[in-house]
Enzyme design. Sequence first.
Site, mmCIF file in Angstrom:
data_model
loop_
_atom_site.group_PDB
_atom_site.id
_atom_site.type_symbol
_atom_site.label_atom_id
_atom_site.label_comp_id
_atom_site.label_asym_id
_atom_site.label_seq_id
_atom_site.Cartn_x
_atom_site.Cartn_y
_atom_site.Cartn_z
ATOM 1 N N GLY A 10 0.810 -1.213 0.000
ATOM 2 C CA GLY A 10 0.000 0.000 0.000
ATOM 3 C C GLY A 10 0.839 1.257 0.000
ATOM 4 O O GLY A 10 1.920 1.294 0.589
ATOM 5 N N THR A 140 4.948 1.280 6.110
ATOM 6 C CA THR A 140 3.523 0.987 6.245
ATOM 7 C C THR A 140 2.884 2.023 7.160
ATOM 8 O O THR A 140 3.470 2.410 8.171
ATOM 9 C CB THR A 140 3.241 -0.415 6.809
ATOM 10 O OG1 THR A 140 1.832 -0.566 7.011
ATOM 11 C CG2 THR A 140 3.945 -0.672 8.123
ATOM 12 N N ASP A 142 0.390 1.280 8.847
ATOM 13 C CA ASP A 142 -0.179 0.491 9.935
ATOM 14 C C ASP A 142 0.745 0.406 11.145
ATOM 15 O O ASP A 142 0.296 0.024 12.236
ATOM 16 C CB ASP A 142 -0.493 -0.926 9.455
ATOM 17 C CG ASP A 142 -1.595 -0.953 8.406
ATOM 18 O OD1 ASP A 142 -2.542 -0.163 8.543
ATOM 19 O OD2 ASP A 142 -1.495 -1.743 7.452
ATOM 20 N N MET A 186 -8.205 2.861 9.210
ATOM 21 C CA MET A 186 -7.534 1.649 8.764
ATOM 22 C C MET A 186 -6.817 0.945 9.915
ATOM 23 O O MET A 186 -6.318 1.579 10.836
ATOM 24 C CB MET A 186 -6.527 1.980 7.653
ATOM 25 C CG MET A 186 -7.179 2.267 6.311
ATOM 26 S SD MET A 186 -5.942 2.621 5.036
ATOM 27 C CE MET A 186 -6.993 2.648 3.578
ATOM 28 N N ARG A 188 -6.138 -3.550 10.185
ATOM 29 C CA ARG A 188 -6.762 -4.867 10.105
ATOM 30 C C ARG A 188 -6.696 -5.611 11.431
ATOM 31 O O ARG A 188 -7.702 -6.017 11.990
ATOM 32 C CB ARG A 188 -6.105 -5.684 8.995
ATOM 33 C CG ARG A 188 -6.719 -7.051 8.760
ATOM 34 C CD ARG A 188 -6.012 -7.812 7.664
ATOM 35 N NE ARG A 188 -6.256 -7.234 6.360
ATOM 36 C CZ ARG A 188 -5.337 -6.552 5.652
ATOM 37 N NH1 ARG A 188 -4.114 -6.382 6.156
ATOM 38 N NH2 ARG A 188 -5.629 -6.052 4.479
ATOM 39 N N GLU A 243 -11.018 -0.458 11.504
ATOM 40 C CA GLU A 243 -11.794 -1.238 10.542
ATOM 41 C C GLU A 243 -11.798 -2.727 10.876
ATOM 42 O O GLU A 243 -12.685 -3.468 10.461
ATOM 43 C CB GLU A 243 -11.218 -1.059 9.136
ATOM 44 C CG GLU A 243 -9.790 -1.583 8.990
ATOM 45 C CD GLU A 243 -9.210 -1.396 7.601
ATOM 46 O OE1 GLU A 243 -9.940 -0.940 6.704
ATOM 47 O OE2 GLU A 243 -8.017 -1.722 7.417
ATOM 48 N N GLN A 293 -6.017 8.448 4.247
ATOM 49 C CA GLN A 293 -5.054 8.276 5.338
ATOM 50 C C GLN A 293 -3.651 7.999 4.802
ATOM 51 O O GLN A 293 -2.663 8.274 5.454
ATOM 52 C CB GLN A 293 -5.484 7.094 6.214
ATOM 53 C CG GLN A 293 -6.807 7.304 6.905
ATOM 54 C CD GLN A 293 -7.477 5.992 7.270
ATOM 55 O OE1 GLN A 293 -7.335 5.537 8.394
ATOM 56 N NE2 GLN A 293 -8.216 5.414 6.354
ATOM 57 N N ARG A 294 -3.578 7.418 3.601
ATOM 58 C CA ARG A 294 -2.288 6.955 3.090
ATOM 59 C C ARG A 294 -1.536 8.018 2.301
ATOM 60 O O ARG A 294 -0.308 8.003 2.286
ATOM 61 C CB ARG A 294 -2.499 5.740 2.175
ATOM 62 C CG ARG A 294 -3.251 4.617 2.833
ATOM 63 C CD ARG A 294 -3.182 3.331 2.061
ATOM 64 N NE ARG A 294 -3.715 3.405 0.717
ATOM 65 C CZ ARG A 294 -4.079 2.353 -0.003
ATOM 66 N NH1 ARG A 294 -3.961 1.140 0.524
ATOM 67 N NH2 ARG A 294 -4.544 2.480 -1.218
#
Length: 401
Positions: A10, A140, A142, A186, A188, A243, A293-294
């Site tokens: 991503g 990332t 994340d 976001m 996972r 999410e 967000q990215r």
Amino acid sequence: MNIAVAQSGGPTVAINASLMGVFEQALKSVEIDKVYGSLNGIEGIINQNLVVLNDLVKGEEDIELIKTTPSTVLGSCRYKMPSPDDKPEVYEKIVECFKKHNIGAFFYIGGNDSMDTTDKLSKYTMQNGIDVKVIGIPKTIDNDLCYTDHTPGFGSAAKYLATTMQEIVRDSAVYDLKSVTVVEIMGRHAGWLTASSGVLHANGETAPHLIYLPESEFSAEKFLNDVRAQLEIRNSVIVAVSEGIKLDDASYRSGKVDNFGHEYLSGIGKLLENLITEKIGCKVRSIELNVMQRCSSHLSSKTDIEEATLIGSEGVKAALSGETGKMMTFERVSNNPYKIEIGMVDAKLVANAEKVFPCDWITDDGTNITHEAIQYFLPLINGEINIKTKNGMPVHFIIKK
């Protein structure tokens, strides 16, 4: 020798800064001649779809523009590397590309899955006596890569999120009535990004009033009680939710997965909106921030961009010193003053693993984050970048493929 660099997974605001970190350090290194960019990740190596960055990046102005251009200027992929035993022809094509272009080092900028590629490829080259160093550069939003304090791309995403959340707070407070705003973020399995919305508390904001992460148990009944309790003490309630939180009702989940088996997630915010409408009945809206967000470079963190550049540069130094099969890391020395050091770890330890948000940084009731977490986040969102504009809009560097 020449080197090659690719971007995977991503997009982020800072991934091109890491690309330029590799490029700039290569220009300073007498051992390196050309820098090849592999289009669409490792697929560009497999298909020999390369560009010569020395020809495309004309000078310092281009370098700085690329650093502030969001997403991946070389394109990306989500290609899962097979094992050499299953598909030896894939590795043979990669080695053919390396030999044809005299590539002595390959740098893969990506996340968990990209480190799997880094590990497999470095093992193959070593086992077959092929002198190509393979180095992973972390990336990332994340922030879920193991063995590194944080990841390039996360700080800018967190800065965007905090800024946007603050604007949502202002918007939601204009009417004298009870309302709930659910913001889907976001994440996972790891709640780092959602948790970072809590940095607003450092500036005296009470919002977000409720934060829900995948690391905590979640139930619809408790959620509704939490919301009711907040509505008793304030008109406007702001909820930040990952999410990836799990509900018994899985109707909102897509069931679709990518090449690595990761489920495509979207819809928990809308489900919670409908739940509040049905059970509480106040004004409610849900907001899914999605890809913004990215790639919101207009709110990038200066710390993030500078560190992303640095870690790319250090990756080149590591390869030239003989390292291979490593992922570069950040090691935090102190919070105040903020100081980090660059290290490295075997890519195999990072591949396909996830670093979750610490349970100790979640409040006992599971609805917010602690002061310690805020102190961790604050340095990563610090500083602003001057963005080049034209006609009032940001200018981006684009490679015509």
